[in-house]
Design a protein around this motif. Structure first.
Motif, short mmCIF file in Angstrom:
data_model
loop_
_atom_site.label_atom_id
_atom_site.label_comp_id
_atom_site.label_asym_id
_atom_site.label_seq_id
_atom_site.Cartn_x
_atom_site.Cartn_y
_atom_site.Cartn_z
N LYS A 143 36.85 36.04 34.29
CA LYS A 143 37.50 35.10 35.20
C LYS A 143 36.97 35.29 36.62
O LYS A 143 36.67 34.32 37.32
N LEU B 278 33.52 33.91 36.86
CA LEU B 278 33.58 32.45 36.85
C LEU B 278 33.95 31.91 38.23
O LEU B 278 33.35 30.94 38.71
N ILE B 279 34.91 32.55 38.88
CA ILE B 279 35.33 32.12 40.21
C ILE B 279 34.20 32.33 41.21
O ILE B 279 33.88 31.43 42.01
N GLY C 224 30.99 32.55 40.58
CA GLY C 224 29.94 31.59 40.24
C GLY C 224 30.28 30.19 40.74
O GLY C 224 29.41 29.47 41.22
N GLY C 225 31.55 29.80 40.62
CA GLY C 225 31.98 28.49 41.11
C GLY C 225 31.85 28.37 42.63
O GLY C 225 31.39 27.35 43.14
N VAL C 226 32.21 29.43 43.34
CA VAL C 226 32.08 29.43 44.80
C VAL C 226 30.62 29.33 45.20
O VAL C 226 30.25 28.55 46.09
N ALA D 13 28.20 28.04 43.43
CA ALA D 13 27.73 26.69 43.08
C ALA D 13 28.18 25.67 44.13
O ALA D 13 27.39 24.79 44.52
N ILE D 14 29.40 25.80 44.62
CA ILE D 14 29.89 24.88 45.65
C ILE D 14 29.10 25.05 46.94
O ILE D 14 28.70 24.07 47.57
#
Length: 173
Positions: free
Chosen positions: A18, A21-22, A24-26, A28-29
């Motif tokens: 998790k 994932l967080i 990686g999401g940051v 990517a943004i």
């Protein structure tokens, strides 16, 4: 006891997943936003030395207009962000080489912020050289050490293969 250990291990694995994932999401943004940062200068006035909005006021400093200043500033910021993320997320041994362009971009950014337009991008390489040279020496040293290690591993593999062939040919256990 084993069930408790398995549950703890599974929960830890889920938490790590998790978290990754967080993160990686940051990342990517941030990467998705960088083109917008790069072209933000187009919204600044090209005929004024000051850009006033409800959120902020930016002066052109030593630049001819606010648009030129924003273009120089956000170009450097964009490159600093991208190379920083590349350095932080790289798992390769050569990731330290990324510090070389990152250092140059940071010096260029400081040149823009210090509003000395005549020096921007001209002497940044020479100012960053004392930082870059130890990195280059370190990378050369690591490369040589890795080549030695790889050579030793190759030699070890050849010796093991030769021993296996010897055992097979002479029926040795």
């Amino acid at each position: 006891m084993k069930d408790k250990l398995t549950k703890t291990n599974t929960k830890s694995h889920q938490t790590d997943r998790k978290k990754r994932l967080i993160i990686g999401g940051v990342i990517a943004i941030i990467l998705a936003i960088t083109p917008f940062l790069f072209y933000l200068y187009k919204y600044a006035p090209d005929n004024s030395k000051i850009w006033e909005t409800t959120l902020f006021t930016i002066e052109s400093k030593g630049f001819s207009n606010a648009q030129a200043y924003i273009h120089a500033l956000y170009t450097k910021i964009t490159f600093v962000i991208i190379t920083s993320l590349w350095f932080l997320t790289s798992k390769d041994w050569w990731k330290w080489a990324i510090l070389i362009p990152l250092t140059m971009f940071l010096f260029q950014l400081l040149g823009v912020i210090n509003y000395q337009i005549s020096y921007i991008d001209n002497f940044d390489f020479w100012y960053s050289l004392p930082i870059i040279m130890p990195i280059i020496v370190f990378l050369i040293w690591i490369s040589r050490e890795l080549n030695k290690t790889i050579g030793h591993l190759d030699l070890k593999d050849e010796i093991e293969e030769e021993l296996e062939n010897y055992k097979k040919n002479n029926n040795v256990n």
